[in-house]
Design an enzyme around this catalytic site. Structure first.
Site, mmCIF file in Angstrom:
data_model
loop_
_atom_site.group_PDB
_atom_site.id
_atom_site.type_symbol
_atom_site.label_atom_id
_atom_site.label_comp_id
_atom_site.label_asym_id
_atom_site.label_seq_id
_atom_site.Cartn_x
_atom_site.Cartn_y
_atom_site.Cartn_z
ATOM 1 N N ASN A 1 0.831 -1.204 0.000
ATOM 2 C CA ASN A 1 0.000 0.000 0.000
ATOM 3 C C ASN A 1 0.868 1.257 0.000
ATOM 4 O OD1 ASN A 1 -2.087 -1.816 0.192
ATOM 5 N ND2 ASN A 1 -2.310 -1.601 2.402
ATOM 6 N N HIS B 1 5.874 -0.593 -2.716
ATOM 7 C CA HIS B 1 5.400 0.135 -3.901
ATOM 8 C C HIS B 1 5.426 1.644 -3.717
ATOM 9 C CE1 HIS B 1 3.063 -3.736 -5.155
ATOM 10 N NE2 HIS B 1 4.353 -3.805 -5.377
ATOM 11 N N CYS C 1 11.410 13.028 -9.565
ATOM 12 C CA CYS C 1 11.462 13.462 -10.966
ATOM 13 C C CYS C 1 11.336 12.258 -11.891
ATOM 14 C CB CYS C 1 12.794 14.176 -11.233
ATOM 15 S SG CYS C 1 13.005 14.596 -12.974
ATOM 16 N N CYS D 1 15.017 12.242 -13.802
ATOM 17 C CA CYS D 1 16.311 11.930 -13.144
ATOM 18 C C CYS D 1 16.140 11.206 -11.806
ATOM 19 C CB CYS D 1 17.109 13.236 -12.944
ATOM 20 S SG CYS D 1 16.401 14.326 -11.698
ATOM 21 N N SER E 1 -4.793 -9.600 -2.769
ATOM 22 C CA SER E 1 -5.295 -10.584 -3.742
ATOM 23 C C SER E 1 -4.170 -11.495 -4.203
ATOM 24 C CB SER E 1 -5.899 -9.836 -4.947
ATOM 25 O OG SER E 1 -4.887 -8.986 -5.500
ATOM 26 N N ASN F 1 -8.282 -12.894 4.690
ATOM 27 C CA ASN F 1 -8.897 -12.264 3.523
ATOM 28 C C ASN F 1 -10.307 -12.855 3.389
ATOM 29 O OD1 ASN F 1 -9.709 -11.497 0.907
ATOM 30 N ND2 ASN F 1 -7.594 -11.487 0.183
HETATM 31 C C1 BV8 Z 1 8.116 -5.489 -11.808
HETATM 32 C C2 BV8 Z 1 1.590 1.263 -6.703
HETATM 33 C C3 BV8 Z 1 10.020 -5.867 -13.220
HETATM 34 C C4 BV8 Z 1 0.944 2.213 -7.670
HETATM 35 C C5 BV8 Z 1 1.173 -1.001 -7.546
HETATM 36 C C6 BV8 Z 1 5.348 -12.198 -12.681
HETATM 37 C C7 BV8 Z 1 4.150 -12.809 -13.002
HETATM 38 C C8 BV8 Z 1 3.108 -12.069 -13.561
HETATM 39 C C9 BV8 Z 1 3.245 -10.696 -13.786
HETATM 40 C C10 BV8 Z 1 4.425 -10.097 -13.457
HETATM 41 C C11 BV8 Z 1 5.473 -10.842 -12.903
HETATM 42 N N1 BV8 Z 1 6.504 -9.976 -12.672
HETATM 43 C C12 BV8 Z 1 6.142 -8.735 -13.059
HETATM 44 C C13 BV8 Z 1 4.883 -8.780 -13.562
HETATM 45 C C14 BV8 Z 1 4.149 -7.637 -14.095
HETATM 46 C C15 BV8 Z 1 3.375 -6.900 -13.000
HETATM 47 C C16 BV8 Z 1 2.298 -7.764 -12.411
HETATM 48 O O1 BV8 Z 1 2.459 -8.321 -11.327
HETATM 49 N N2 BV8 Z 1 1.181 -7.867 -13.096
HETATM 50 C C17 BV8 Z 1 0.075 -8.669 -12.597
HETATM 51 C C18 BV8 Z 1 -1.111 -7.779 -12.305
HETATM 52 C C19 BV8 Z 1 -0.258 -9.702 -13.652
HETATM 53 N N3 BV8 Z 1 4.280 -6.442 -11.965
HETATM 54 C C20 BV8 Z 1 4.976 -5.305 -12.149
HETATM 55 O O2 BV8 Z 1 4.920 -4.635 -13.149
HETATM 56 C C21 BV8 Z 1 5.899 -4.885 -10.994
HETATM 57 N N4 BV8 Z 1 7.194 -4.555 -11.545
HETATM 58 O O3 BV8 Z 1 7.972 -6.641 -11.556
HETATM 59 O O4 BV8 Z 1 9.240 -4.974 -12.474
HETATM 60 C C22 BV8 Z 1 9.201 -6.272 -14.418
HETATM 61 C C23 BV8 Z 1 8.592 -5.308 -15.211
HETATM 62 C C24 BV8 Z 1 7.835 -5.708 -16.323
HETATM 63 C C25 BV8 Z 1 7.661 -7.049 -16.636
HETATM 64 C C26 BV8 Z 1 8.257 -8.017 -15.818
HETATM 65 C C27 BV8 Z 1 9.040 -7.636 -14.721
HETATM 66 C C28 BV8 Z 1 5.345 -3.642 -10.314
HETATM 67 C C29 BV8 Z 1 4.093 -3.969 -9.567
HETATM 68 C C30 BV8 Z 1 3.700 -2.777 -8.663
HETATM 69 C C31 BV8 Z 1 2.585 -1.978 -9.302
HETATM 70 N N5 BV8 Z 1 2.144 -0.904 -8.403
HETATM 71 N N6 BV8 Z 1 0.871 -0.006 -6.681
HETATM 72 C C32 BV8 Z 1 -0.408 2.659 -7.206
HETATM 73 O O5 BV8 Z 1 -0.942 2.147 -6.206
HETATM 74 O O6 BV8 Z 1 -0.949 3.582 -7.877
HETATM 75 S S1 BV8 Z 1 0.302 -2.423 -7.452
HETATM 76 C C33 BV8 Z 1 -1.188 -2.125 -6.712
HETATM 77 O O7 BV8 Z 1 -2.013 -3.165 -7.088
HETATM 78 C C34 BV8 Z 1 -1.139 -2.184 -5.217
HETATM 79 O O8 BV8 Z 1 0.018 -1.649 -4.667
HETATM 80 C C35 BV8 Z 1 -1.239 -3.636 -4.924
HETATM 81 O O9 BV8 Z 1 0.009 -4.236 -4.912
HETATM 82 C C36 BV8 Z 1 -1.951 -4.138 -6.140
HETATM 83 C C37 BV8 Z 1 -3.364 -4.460 -5.768
HETATM 84 O O10 BV8 Z 1 -3.277 -5.599 -5.091
HETATM 85 P P1 BV8 Z 1 -3.904 -5.663 -3.614
HETATM 86 O O11 BV8 Z 1 -3.197 -4.749 -2.703
HETATM 87 O O12 BV8 Z 1 -3.927 -7.093 -3.302
HETATM 88 O O13 BV8 Z 1 -5.334 -5.079 -3.752
HETATM 89 P P2 BV8 Z 1 -6.509 -5.754 -4.513
HETATM 90 O O14 BV8 Z 1 -7.511 -4.723 -4.721
HETATM 91 O O15 BV8 Z 1 -5.973 -6.510 -5.678
HETATM 92 O O16 BV8 Z 1 -7.039 -6.846 -3.478
HETATM 93 C C38 BV8 Z 1 -7.544 -6.443 -2.235
HETATM 94 C C39 BV8 Z 1 -7.771 -7.721 -1.446
HETATM 95 O O17 BV8 Z 1 -8.244 -7.350 -0.148
HETATM 96 C C40 BV8 Z 1 -8.817 -8.624 -2.051
HETATM 97 O O18 BV8 Z 1 -8.301 -9.949 -2.102
HETATM 98 C C41 BV8 Z 1 -9.990 -8.534 -1.070
HETATM 99 O O19 BV8 Z 1 -10.685 -9.758 -0.955
HETATM 100 C C42 BV8 Z 1 -9.302 -8.208 0.207
HETATM 101 N N7 BV8 Z 1 -10.097 -7.472 1.195
HETATM 102 C C43 BV8 Z 1 -11.114 -6.600 0.971
HETATM 103 N N8 BV8 Z 1 -11.570 -6.129 2.161
HETATM 104 C C44 BV8 Z 1 -10.816 -6.705 3.137
HETATM 105 C C45 BV8 Z 1 -9.880 -7.566 2.527
HETATM 106 N N9 BV8 Z 1 -8.984 -8.278 3.229
HETATM 107 C C46 BV8 Z 1 -9.016 -8.163 4.569
HETATM 108 N N10 BV8 Z 1 -9.878 -7.369 5.235
HETATM 109 C C47 BV8 Z 1 -10.795 -6.639 4.557
HETATM 110 N N11 BV8 Z 1 -11.669 -5.844 5.221
#
Ligand code: BV8
Length: 250
Positions: free
Chosen positions: A108, A125, A133, A136, A198, A222
């Site tokens: 988060n 993150h 920037c 740079c 997730s 979760n």
């Molecule tokens: C990277 C900041 C090198 C910005 C975010 C390997 C496999 C597959 C894909 C990839 C891989 N390696 C890299 C990738 C690509 C990509 C990726 O993972 N894609 C996925 C979606 C397929 N990753 C990247 O690009 C990362 N960089 O690896 O660099 C690289 C580059 C390119 C290609 C290869 C390698 C960078 C990832 C970071 C992105 N930035 N955030 C911003 O916020 O604006 S990610 C952002 O989304 C959040 O930070 C968070 O991480 C993510 C959302 O996930 P969650 O936090 O889990 O939130 P979500 O809504 O999904 O789920 C909420 C959960 O809470 C649910 O399960 C729900 O049931 C639960 N919940 C609800 N209420 C409650 C609850 N739980 C408990 N109590 C409650 N009350």
């Protein structure tokens, strides 16, 4: 909720030397901050957050991206740490007294764990209140002024590049030092709590299984199932605040 599961979790936390915690947007849901997947309401409903949170979107439409972060910052400004955030800060203080160590790894960017008092914290993150920037990478102290129609986009005093939020976008690498520290602590953890994520976004999503592969007790909190649920030793399909305040009472 089964007393046996609560008993087992309490026992695991009491006997652990190292406790790793990974949190996602779900832990902030009870502070009124929509999770990443349901974050899109109103004018933002038509945008895909995964598209907006990317260098390409910033290059093509910087004002739209900056306005989206301004909208999210305004939501976060009105939010307070909820009982789940506070329980994790209490757990950290309790582990310190008992000669254990705890590392809180969050995906988060909302600063709520720090506001709740967590100190041993890694923001994988980035943080929505920090800026840097785009050109740079130099950090920019303080926030940038609100974006309005004719406001010039804020620029870096050193290289004149555009200023952007200091968060990790899709397609960008995570901060090396923080990522290494998270991986190294995770491989040595005895208990790994995955809370409110997730478990879909990598590389953060690989941490829970890495912990389990190295012998840690994997616990998931979760309301929904995720890709790690079947691997978890203890699963609590409940909101984070309910479980964490049970386990770590005031
Ligand atoms: C990277 C900041 C090198 C910005 C975010 C390997 C496999 C597959 C894909 C990839 C891989 N390696 C890299 C990738 C690509 C990509 C990726 O993972 N894609 C996925 C979606 C397929 N990753 C990247 O690009 C990362 N960089 O690896 O660099 C690289 C580059 C390119 C290609 C290869 C390698 C960078 C990832 C970071 C992105 N930035 N955030 C911003 O916020 O604006 S990610 C952002 O989304 C959040 O930070 C968070 O991480 C993510 C959302 O996930 P969650 O936090 O889990 O939130 P979500 O809504 O999904 O789920 C909420 C959960 O809470 C649910 O399960 C729900 O049931 C639960 N919940 C609800 N209420 C409650 C609850 N739980 C408990 N109590 C409650 N009350």
């Amino acid at each position: 909720m089964s007393e046996a599961k609560i008993h087992n979790l309490n026992k695991a936390l009491r006997t652990a030397s190292r406790i790793a915690v990974l949190t996602g947007a779900g832990i902030s849901a009870e502070s009124g901050i929509p999770t990443f997947r349901d974050a899109q309401t109103g004018i933002w409903a038509k945008y895909d957050p995964q598209e907006l949170a990317s260098p390409r979107a910033f290059r093509e439409q910087p004002r739209t991206v900056l306005r989206w972060y301004e909208w999210r910052r305004n939501l976060i400004d009105q939010a307070q740490p909820n009982p789940a955030h506070k329980a994790l800060a209490r757990l950290e203080r309790r582990t310190r007294k008992q000669n254990q160590s705890l590392l809180l790894i969050t995906q988060n960017i909302d600063d709520l764990h720090r506001k709740a008092g967590s100190e041993n914290l890694i923001e994988l993150h980035g943080n929505i209140y920090r800026h840097k920037c785009f050109q740079c990478d130099r950090p920019r102290e303080g926030t940038i002024s609100p974006i309005d129609e004719d406001s010039g986009l804020q620029r870096c005093p050193a290289c004149n590049g555009l200023l952007r939020p200091d968060v990790v976008w899709f397609g960008e690498s995570l901060p090396e030092k923080e990522l290494q520290r998270a991986f190294s602590f995770t491989t040595r953890s005895d208990v790994f709590l995955s809370v409110g994520t997730s478990a879909l976004v990598h590389p953060a999503a690989s941490l829970p299984l890495l912990a389990a592969d190295n012998g840690a007790t994997l616990v998931e909190i979760n309301p929904e199932s995720t890709p790690i649920t079947e691997r978890a030793d203890l699963v609590f399909h409940s909101p984070a605040s309910q479980i964490l305040t049970d386990i770590i009472p005031e």
